[in-house]
Design an enzyme around this catalytic site. Sequence first.
Site, short mmCIF file in Angstrom:
data_model
loop_
_atom_site.label_atom_id
_atom_site.label_comp_id
_atom_site.label_asym_id
_atom_site.label_seq_id
_atom_site.Cartn_x
_atom_site.Cartn_y
_atom_site.Cartn_z
N ARG A 55 0.85 -1.20 0.00
CA ARG A 55 0.00 0.00 0.00
C ARG A 55 0.88 1.25 0.00
O ARG A 55 0.59 2.24 -0.65
CB ARG A 55 -0.97 0.02 1.20
CG ARG A 55 -1.72 1.34 1.31
CD ARG A 55 -2.96 1.36 2.18
NE ARG A 55 -2.94 0.45 3.30
CZ ARG A 55 -2.21 0.59 4.41
NH1 ARG A 55 -1.44 1.65 4.55
NH2 ARG A 55 -2.27 -0.30 5.36
N TYR A 107 -16.42 16.66 -15.84
CA TYR A 107 -16.71 15.23 -15.88
C TYR A 107 -17.79 14.93 -14.82
O TYR A 107 -17.66 15.38 -13.67
CB TYR A 107 -15.42 14.45 -15.58
CG TYR A 107 -15.64 12.96 -15.50
CD1 TYR A 107 -15.90 12.22 -16.65
CD2 TYR A 107 -15.59 12.29 -14.29
CE1 TYR A 107 -16.10 10.86 -16.58
CE2 TYR A 107 -15.79 10.91 -14.21
CZ TYR A 107 -16.05 10.21 -15.37
OH TYR A 107 -16.25 8.86 -15.30
N ASP A 179 -7.32 18.93 -14.54
CA ASP A 179 -7.62 17.58 -15.03
C ASP A 179 -7.17 17.54 -16.49
O ASP A 179 -7.79 18.16 -17.36
CB ASP A 179 -9.13 17.32 -14.88
CG ASP A 179 -9.54 15.92 -15.33
OD1 ASP A 179 -8.80 15.32 -16.14
OD2 ASP A 179 -10.60 15.45 -14.90
N LYS A 204 -7.88 6.48 -19.55
CA LYS A 204 -8.15 6.99 -20.88
C LYS A 204 -6.89 6.94 -21.75
O LYS A 204 -6.41 5.87 -22.04
CB LYS A 204 -8.74 8.40 -20.77
CG LYS A 204 -9.81 8.54 -19.65
CD LYS A 204 -11.07 7.75 -19.92
CE LYS A 204 -12.00 7.64 -18.72
NZ LYS A 204 -12.40 8.90 -18.11
#
Length: 388
Positions: A55, A107, A179, A204
Amino acid sequence: MFNKINQTKVKFNTKTIHGGQSPDLAYGSVMPPIYQTSTYAQSSPGKHQGFEYSRTHNPTRHALEQSLASIENGTDGITFGSGLAAIDAVMKLLSPGDEVIATNDLYGGSYRLFTKIYERFGVKFHFVSMKDARSIEPLINAKTKLIWVETPTNPMLNIIDIKALALMAKKHAILLTVDNTFATPYLQQPLDLGADIVMHSATKYLGGHSDVVMGALVVKDKELAQQLYFIQNASGAVAGPQDCFFVLRGIKTLHVRVQRHCENARAVAQFLSAHPKVGRVFYPGLPNHTNHDIAKQQMSDFGGMMSFTTAAGTLESAVKVVEQLKLFTLAESLGGVESLSGHPASMTHASIPREEREKSGVTDSLIRLSVGIEDVKDLLADLEQALS
Ligand SMILES: *Cc1c(COP(=O)(O)O)cnc(C)c1O
């Protein structure tokens, strides 16, 4: 690991392939191995080779984070299990009472996270059009801690002046996050334009093959990086090593893919603009697109995303077109090698109330295209048959 390349000297198209990466020390494997492990042996309590628990640190993830820092001209990359988990980590820099100014054409998932979760925790959001960057200054007060920008925006492809907002953010000591999912670092490098944090849905274009869900942040300030690494470890929404490997592989062809996405999208935008069954076309590369001049300054090309309305302007006409398309698969998401179509009002942006959605231009007949890298003649033929 050893790295013989001077990261600051090489060009972008070399960084995508070599940035932050070097042959693995164990066996010299050219690709960073997938370290599919949760933990690492210690020779004595606290004595280890820099990795304790996955982690906190994982070598495959570390290689990807270095690569991301390299291609965005930052110091640090921090990856997460999805784009939204990356956005969530940025929001965790805030405290109740803080205020955020965000683009209104966002978004849908970002809007949902902000309004349905962070508003409950006492963060206040102002959603505004940022087409004119100066128009947001009156909203800034002592509680304003963050400006959230998406450019080009999803799905209206609005262009926002990053440099102008960065100057304003600096003046008021506010963080600016961009973004950069639609543009990719190949076309636009927000940190160089003055932004503090770059965010990506690596799902993406960075991944590029529609086979992974991941998010990333890149920063150029060590203290901010430490805060975000702390949140990454403390909240735990980390990206898995196999997914990190996929995105590392995707980044190696980012420049060639995005170049072709841009070429094809340019041809599709011209075709749609001249088509009698099409209403308006939203593509930053079109000279009549709002803020086309700013796009020309801050981007090196205009990307693979566009939206258009049907001439009929009805929900039915748009549904018919997306149903008739064969090469453009009707699906959520974007940025993969294959072409996709979408109907924002009923798909990606369904979580935004109609009134809010139509204010930003997401009308019932709006169709979004993620133009892939197939032969453009086939793409144009597909659009022609679906429109007629
Ligand atoms: C997809 C997307 C996100 C969210 O990313 P996930 O990986 O789906 O969580 C955020 N911003 C933009 C612009 C996106 O397209």
